[in-house]
Design an enzyme around this catalytic site. Structure first.
Site, PDB file in Angstrom:
ATOM      1  N   GLY A   1       0.822  -1.211   0.000  1.00 46.03           N
ATOM      2  CA  GLY A   1       0.000   0.000   0.000  1.00 46.03           C
ATOM      3  C   GLY A   1       0.853   1.257   0.000  1.00 46.03           C
TER       4      GLY A   1
ATOM      5  N   GLY B   1       1.646   2.822  -2.648  1.00 46.58           N
ATOM      6  CA  GLY B   1       1.268   3.664  -3.781  1.00 46.58           C
ATOM      7  C   GLY B   1       2.000   3.320  -5.060  1.00 46.58           C
ATOM      8  N   SER B   2       2.210   2.025  -5.299  1.00 43.20           N
ATOM      9  CA  SER B   2       2.962   1.632  -6.499  1.00 43.20           C
ATOM     10  C   SER B   2       2.220   2.018  -7.782  1.00 43.20           C
ATOM     11  CB  SER B   2       3.269   0.135  -6.479  1.00 43.20           C
ATOM     12  OG  SER B   2       2.100  -0.599  -6.255  1.00 43.20           O
ATOM     13  N   SER B   3       0.885   1.954  -7.761  1.00 38.39           N
ATOM     14  CA  SER B   3       0.131   2.298  -8.978  1.00 38.39           C
ATOM     15  C   SER B   3       0.298   3.772  -9.320  1.00 38.39           C
ATOM     16  CB  SER B   3      -1.357   2.009  -8.791  1.00 38.39           C
ATOM     17  OG  SER B   3      -1.554   0.697  -8.397  1.00 38.39           O
TER      18      SER B   3
ATOM     19  N   ALA C   1       2.704   5.756  -8.298  1.00 40.66           N
ATOM     20  CA  ALA C   1       4.104   6.041  -8.624  1.00 40.66           C
ATOM     21  C   ALA C   1       4.411   5.626 -10.061  1.00 40.66           C
ATOM     22  CB  ALA C   1       5.035   5.338  -7.636  1.00 40.66           C
TER      23      ALA C   1
ATOM     24  N   ASP D   1      -1.326  10.563  -3.124  1.00 39.99           N
ATOM     25  CA  ASP D   1      -0.261   9.619  -3.475  1.00 39.99           C
ATOM     26  C   ASP D   1       0.476  10.065  -4.742  1.00 39.99           C
ATOM     27  OD1 ASP D   1      -2.669   9.202  -4.786  1.00 39.99           O
ATOM     28  OD2 ASP D   1      -2.752   7.042  -4.397  1.00 39.99           O
TER      29      ASP D   1
HETATM   30  O1  PMV Z   1      -4.902   3.037   0.687  1.00 38.70           O
HETATM   31  P1  PMV Z   1      -3.973   4.131   0.320  1.00 38.70           P
HETATM   32  O2  PMV Z   1      -2.640   3.978   0.942  1.00 38.70           O
HETATM   33  O3  PMV Z   1      -3.913   4.344  -1.145  1.00 38.70           O
HETATM   34  O4  PMV Z   1      -4.578   5.461   0.969  1.00 38.70           O
HETATM   35  C1  PMV Z   1      -5.882   5.875   0.734  1.00 38.70           C
HETATM   36  C2  PMV Z   1      -6.143   7.156   1.432  1.00 38.70           C
HETATM   37  C3  PMV Z   1      -7.562   7.686   1.239  1.00 38.70           C
HETATM   38  O5  PMV Z   1      -7.623   8.950   1.900  1.00 38.70           O
HETATM   39  C4  PMV Z   1      -8.580   6.767   1.876  1.00 38.70           C
HETATM   40  C5  PMV Z   1      -7.906   7.859  -0.233  1.00 38.70           C
HETATM   41  C6  PMV Z   1      -7.253   9.020  -0.923  1.00 38.70           C
HETATM   42  O6  PMV Z   1      -7.193   8.995  -2.158  1.00 38.70           O
HETATM   43  O7  PMV Z   1      -6.852   9.989  -0.262  1.00 38.70           O
END
Ligand code: PMV
Length: 324
Positions: free
Chosen positions: A108, A110-112, A114, A155
């Site tokens: 989790g 954020g590889s997509s 990135a 992200d």
């Molecule tokens: O699940 P992650 O690490 O991609 O984080 C999501 C965070 C959220 O606030 C729930 C969604 C977002 O796009 O900000």
């Protein structure tokens, strides 16, 4: 054949998840390890992708058929990113992409996002369009929305700008914070969370109980505003307390899990300033803000003792960059 390699960092949400989807701020730090994409403009008017880390090999289709038909999960972000770039800056050649990641997509980090950023930055370089960071953000954020339907774009911003950011929904504010250190211990819960499912779960709760959820978002916003100040002034004790409070509100939103709670609890007991889940919840990782001293070992051991996997990362790292 023109080729460019771009790398971009992963991310960890420090405070503000979920609320940031609804016009509130968050704090996010860019983490090393990095994602890499080597992108080439090729003769055949085809899109070709090698992304072995996400089980995509030998994938190819005509450029005219981008985003048509069933797309393998691991190819989606790159393919939609190329389609979006091509719509804005029509490509006269085919595109070959090879991605590799220093971190697993399960974490989790954020590889997509990135990889989306890497591909758009590489195409901007290869085609001579030289997009600035905000233009790269707009195309990459559109890509995320096309695929997920919703999301804040935090992200994407972390991958592009790096460092540690104060960020408001959709990039309304992207403010790099002047910090040098940020010592985190990261524990992986062993469960891959699905961000969209978790966001939808919170939306359902908001439909049933709008006042409760709005109230929580407002409280999270206040924590983020305070945390920004404490972070800049290196007031770790206060920042830690705010993180733990943020975790309490995320629990009220129903996105924490027993495993995350256990890791957070033992990290705090072992001397962390504060701890919380990071990201959508439902799994993925927790973060603990830790003193830079011998307590780190104890905190890591405690996390492992409740079944967490400690992931070594650097925080506040450089954003997307051209590697060759
Ligand atoms: O699940 P992650 O690490 O991609 O984080 C999501 C965070 C959220 O606030 C729930 C969604 C977002 O796009 O900000």
């Amino acid at each position: 054949m023109k080729t460019v390699t771009v790398s971009a960092p992963g991310k960890l949400m420090l405070l503000g998840e979920h609320a940031v989807v609804y016009d509130r701020p968050c704090l996010v730090t860019a983490v090393g390890q990095r994602m890499r994409a080597t992108v080439s403009l090729i003769g055949p008017k085809e899109f070709q992708l090698e992304a072995a880390d996400v089980s995509v090999t030998g994938y190819s289709k005509p450029m005219t058929e981008l985003v048509d038909g069933e797309i393998p999960k691991g190819a989606k972000f790159v393919e939609v990113a190329i389609k979006n770039f091509n719509e804005k800056f029509p490509l006269t050649k085919g595109v070959r992409v090879e991605t590799t990641s220093e971190f697993s997509s399960k974490l989790g980090f954020g590889s997509s996002s990135a990889s989306t950023v890497c591909v758009i930055k590489a195409l901007s370089e290869l085609t001579g369009n030289k997009l600035d960071n905000k233009e790269i953000f707009e195309l990459a954020y559109k890509t995320v929305l096309d695929i997920q339907g919703k999301g804040s774009g935090f992200d994407v911003a972390a991958a592009i700008y790096g460092g540690t950011l104060y960020f408001v929904t959709g990039g309304k504010v992207i403010e790099p914070l002047d910090i040098k250190e940020l010592s985190l211990v990261v524990g992986y819960s062993g469960v891959k969370a699905d961000t969209v499912t978790l966001m939808n779960q919170v939306t359902e709760l908001a439909k049933k109980n709008p006042d409760l959820v709005e109230g929580i978002y407002n409280q999270i916003q206040k924590l983020v505003e305070k945390a920004k100040i404490e972070l800049i002034s290196k007031n770790w004790t206060e920042l830690g307390k705010l993180m733990t409070k943020n975790q309490g509100l995320l629990k009220k939103l129903g996105v924490s899990t027993g495993k995350l709670d256990a890791m957070i609890d033992v990290a705090c007991k072992a001397g962390a300033y504060g701890a919380k889940l990071s990201g959508a919840g439902g799994g993925d990782c927790m973060i603990a803000l830790v003193p830079e001293d011998n307590k780190i070992g104890k905190i890591q051991k405690n996390i492992q003792a409740v079944g967490g996997e400690v992931i070594n990362i650097q925080t506040n790292v450089q954003g997307a960059r051209i590697e060759n």
